[in-house]
Design a protein around this motif. Sequence first.
Motif, PDB file in Angstrom:
ATOM      1  N   ASP A  28       0.781  -1.235   0.000  1.00  0.00           N
ATOM      2  CA  ASP A  28       0.000   0.000   0.000  1.00  0.00           C
ATOM      3  C   ASP A  28       0.814   1.289   0.000  1.00  0.00           C
ATOM      4  O   ASP A  28       0.303   2.331  -0.375  1.00  0.00           O
ATOM      5  CB  ASP A  28      -0.918   0.025   1.228  1.00  0.00           C
ATOM      6  N   TRP A  29       2.073   1.245   0.424  1.00  0.00           N
ATOM      7  CA  TRP A  29       2.856   2.464   0.615  1.00  0.00           C
ATOM      8  C   TRP A  29       4.137   2.479  -0.218  1.00  0.00           C
ATOM      9  O   TRP A  29       4.789   1.467  -0.367  1.00  0.00           O
ATOM     10  CB  TRP A  29       3.257   2.606   2.087  1.00  0.00           C
ATOM     11  N   THR A  30       4.469   3.674  -0.720  1.00  0.00           N
ATOM     12  CA  THR A  30       5.768   3.899  -1.349  1.00  0.00           C
ATOM     13  C   THR A  30       6.415   5.124  -0.698  1.00  0.00           C
ATOM     14  O   THR A  30       5.724   5.957  -0.111  1.00  0.00           O
ATOM     15  CB  THR A  30       5.660   4.165  -2.872  1.00  0.00           C
ATOM     16  N   ALA A  31       7.719   5.229  -0.826  1.00  0.00           N
ATOM     17  CA  ALA A  31       8.464   6.400  -0.354  1.00  0.00           C
ATOM     18  C   ALA A  31       9.396   6.828  -1.482  1.00  0.00           C
ATOM     19  O   ALA A  31       9.896   5.996  -2.237  1.00  0.00           O
ATOM     20  CB  ALA A  31       9.264   6.061   0.893  1.00  0.00           C
ATOM     21  N   ALA A  32       9.601   8.129  -1.614  1.00  0.00           N
ATOM     22  CA  ALA A  32      10.441   8.642  -2.693  1.00  0.00           C
ATOM     23  C   ALA A  32      11.286   9.810  -2.213  1.00  0.00           C
ATOM     24  O   ALA A  32      10.900  10.537  -1.295  1.00  0.00           O
ATOM     25  CB  ALA A  32       9.587   9.077  -3.874  1.00  0.00           C
ATOM     26  N   VAL A  33      12.446   9.983  -2.850  1.00  0.00           N
ATOM     27  CA  VAL A  33      13.337  11.122  -2.625  1.00  0.00           C
ATOM     28  C   VAL A  33      13.920  11.537  -3.968  1.00  0.00           C
ATOM     29  O   VAL A  33      14.003  10.725  -4.897  1.00  0.00           O
ATOM     30  CB  VAL A  33      14.485  10.801  -1.641  1.00  0.00           C
ATOM     31  N   GLY A  34      14.323  12.792  -4.075  1.00  0.00           N
ATOM     32  CA  GLY A  34      14.938  13.246  -5.315  1.00  0.00           C
ATOM     33  C   GLY A  34      15.348  14.700  -5.239  1.00  0.00           C
ATOM     34  O   GLY A  34      15.127  15.378  -4.231  1.00  0.00           O
ATOM     35  N   ALA A  35      15.940  15.176  -6.327  1.00  0.00           N
ATOM     36  CA  ALA A  35      16.379  16.562  -6.429  1.00  0.00           C
ATOM     37  C   ALA A  35      16.295  17.010  -7.878  1.00  0.00           C
ATOM     38  O   ALA A  35      16.383  16.196  -8.792  1.00  0.00           O
ATOM     39  CB  ALA A  35      17.814  16.705  -5.919  1.00  0.00           C
ATOM     40  N   TYR A  36      16.091  18.307  -8.078  1.00  0.00           N
ATOM     41  CA  TYR A  36      16.019  18.874  -9.422  1.00  0.00           C
ATOM     42  C   TYR A  36      16.347  20.360  -9.353  1.00  0.00           C
ATOM     43  O   TYR A  36      16.361  20.952  -8.285  1.00  0.00           O
ATOM     44  CB  TYR A  36      14.635  18.667 -10.042  1.00  0.00           C
ATOM     45  N   LYS A  37      16.606  20.954 -10.509  1.00  0.00           N
ATOM     46  CA  LYS A  37      16.847  22.394 -10.583  1.00  0.00           C
ATOM     47  C   LYS A  37      15.505  23.051 -10.884  1.00  0.00           C
ATOM     48  O   LYS A  37      14.913  22.810 -11.926  1.00  0.00           O
ATOM     49  CB  LYS A  37      17.879  22.710 -11.659  1.00  0.00           C
TER      50      LYS A  37
END
Length: 83
Positions: free
Chosen positions: A50-59
Amino acid sequence: MKHLLFLLLFITATANAESYVHLNGVSKHNKSGYNEQNWGAGYEQFINKDWTAAVGAYKNSEYRYSTYAYGRYVLYKQAQVDI
């Protein structure tokens, strides 16, 4: 940013089928002067069914680096198709 991309490639190479890479690209603005090439990357992993987790970066659109992290609850399940 190069370190983040390397880390994402390493994680993706060792991850299972329930993980995704996010690739950020471009945006369009109504006014001039904003960054329309919003390059970046992120990583999303299923924690359970049921659950997801996400991380990231962008300009971002103001030419500055931004990061994100979130958790997502899946309301609707997709039908599984065996190939």
